[in-house]
Design a protein around this motif. Structure first.
Motif, mmCIF file in Angstrom:
data_model
loop_
_atom_site.group_PDB
_atom_site.id
_atom_site.type_symbol
_atom_site.label_atom_id
_atom_site.label_comp_id
_atom_site.label_asym_id
_atom_site.label_seq_id
_atom_site.Cartn_x
_atom_site.Cartn_y
_atom_site.Cartn_z
ATOM 1 N N ARG A 44 -2.298 -2.761 -9.155
ATOM 2 C CA ARG A 44 -1.326 -2.304 -8.172
ATOM 3 C C ARG A 44 -1.995 -1.293 -7.230
ATOM 4 O O ARG A 44 -3.032 -0.705 -7.559
ATOM 5 C CB ARG A 44 -0.147 -1.621 -8.877
ATOM 6 N N PRO A 45 -1.398 -1.058 -6.047
ATOM 7 C CA PRO A 45 -1.984 -0.092 -5.106
ATOM 8 C C PRO A 45 -2.195 1.295 -5.700
ATOM 9 O O PRO A 45 -3.120 2.010 -5.304
ATOM 10 C CB PRO A 45 -0.958 -0.057 -3.969
ATOM 11 N N PRO A 61 0.801 -1.226 0.000
ATOM 12 C CA PRO A 61 0.000 0.000 0.000
ATOM 13 C C PRO A 61 0.834 1.278 0.000
ATOM 14 O O PRO A 61 0.351 2.338 -0.410
ATOM 15 C CB PRO A 61 -0.821 -0.119 1.293
ATOM 16 N N GLY A 121 0.745 3.316 -3.201
ATOM 17 C CA GLY A 121 -0.353 4.249 -3.429
ATOM 18 C C GLY A 121 -0.094 5.594 -2.791
ATOM 19 O O GLY A 121 -0.393 6.650 -3.368
#
Length: 337
Positions: A270-271, A226, A229
């Protein structure tokens, strides 16, 4: 881009030529110019094309004519991709590159006076002499391009990655990753100062950005975490704050750990995809800026995150936006682990 011939990627699939994949292996071109234009139409988006500086300027001009003949959704044309990098197939000196750019830009503008043609700068490794084996002209590239090209470029293109290092301490490495967008802010300010000193008033575009360490294992690790992100969100806030004209996430699909989608077959997001979804409501918003008062990060020296940044990277980043309905949004990122 440094090996690509667009003419091999048009027409019926069975009749197309081949290109090279990320591992320099030959592969059929299934996604060519026509598919790119279709995607732009489907997304109601504008695109950028990177031309191969090793091919003749007339080759790029033919490509622009082909694209414009199918409805112009590609206003940006970048000359070369990491041409300053010794391992890149398009590698050349800054003087050679400036001459190629000048020729390409002239020919492309003859085809379409409204087209925007971009020249390459190097921003990742400003003041990092240890990178000379990879980028021989790391200290001279930007200065030479500024002298030879100057305000003749319609935009300047840079790539931003980091932290280009890891630590034995997981906490220190994670903190370095989260600090990298703050390093980007310093590099952008340095670059803009250099341009201002030379009276160059040309927009900047970040044509690639993402997490990159010095380890394939860690590249995968943090691209699936994470934290990626958060990294992408903070990078976008930094780019908006710096007045960057456009930023391009590398990459949409595949390419090891970098793709927003893992592959055509395994469409794992993907995040960073969550970041783009969260930002969707703010499309078209105007940047108001923000002032943040907070502690500075305490950082270990890892890659491009050096002790010089210790007192210069705030633990919090924020941006205010003015929305079309008259309301205001505040986006904030916590850079501290």
């Amino acid at each position: 881009a440094s090996t690509y011939d667009w003419k091999n990627g048009i027409g019926p699939l069975a009749q197309r030529g081949q290109g090279y994949d990320f591992n320099n292996k030959r592969q059929p071109i299934r996604f060519g110019t026509d598919e790119f234009i279709t995607l732009l139409n489907d997304l109601d988006a504008r695109g950028m094309i990177t031309v191969n500086p090793k091919l003749a300027a007339s080759h790029a001009a033919d490509w622009l004519r082909y694209v414009n003949g199918r409805g112009s959704r590609v206003p940006y044309w970048e000359v070369g991709n990491e041409t300053y990098l010794r391992q890149d197939p398009s590698f050349m000196t800054a003087v050679e590159y400036a001459a190629v750019f000048t020729s390409m830009s002239s020919v492309l503008h003859e085809v379409d006076p409204k087209v925007r043609v971009g020249a390459l700068l190097e921003a990742n490794f400003i003041n990092f002499p240890w990178v000379k084996p990879l980028i021989p002209q790391v200290d001279e590239w930007n200065q030479t391009v500024f002298e030879k090209v100057g305000n003749a470029a319609d935009f300047y293109s840079i790539h931003l990655y980091g932290p280009f290092g890891t630590s034995r301490s997981e906490d220190d490495t994670r903190q370095a990753v989260l600090a990298v967008p703050g390093v980007f802010a310093i590099k952008l300010a340095t670059l803009k100062d250099a341009m201002a000193q030379r009276s160059i008033a040309v927009p900047l575009q970040v044509t690639e950005f993402n997490i990159l360490t010095d380890s394939i294992k860690d590249n995968w690790k943090y691209s699936l975490d994470p934290i990626q992100g958060t990294f992408i969100m903070d990078s976008l806030l930094v780019f908006a704050q710096a007045g960057v004209e456009a930023a391009y996430y590398w990459t949409s699909i595949g390419s090891y750990n970098f793709g927003l989608l893992e592959s055509a077959e395994k469409r794992t997001l993907r995040p960073a995809a969550a970041t783009f979804k969260n930002l969707a409501p703010y499309r078209g918003a105007a940047v108001l800026g923000a002032e943040v008062a907070c502690p500075m990060l305490q950082l270990e020296k890892i890659g491009i995150v050096t002790h010089l940044e210790q007192k210069r990277i705030p633990a919090l980043n924020a941006l205010c936006l003015s929305l079309a309905d008259g309301s205001m949004a505040v986006l904030a990122v916590n850079r501290s682990t």
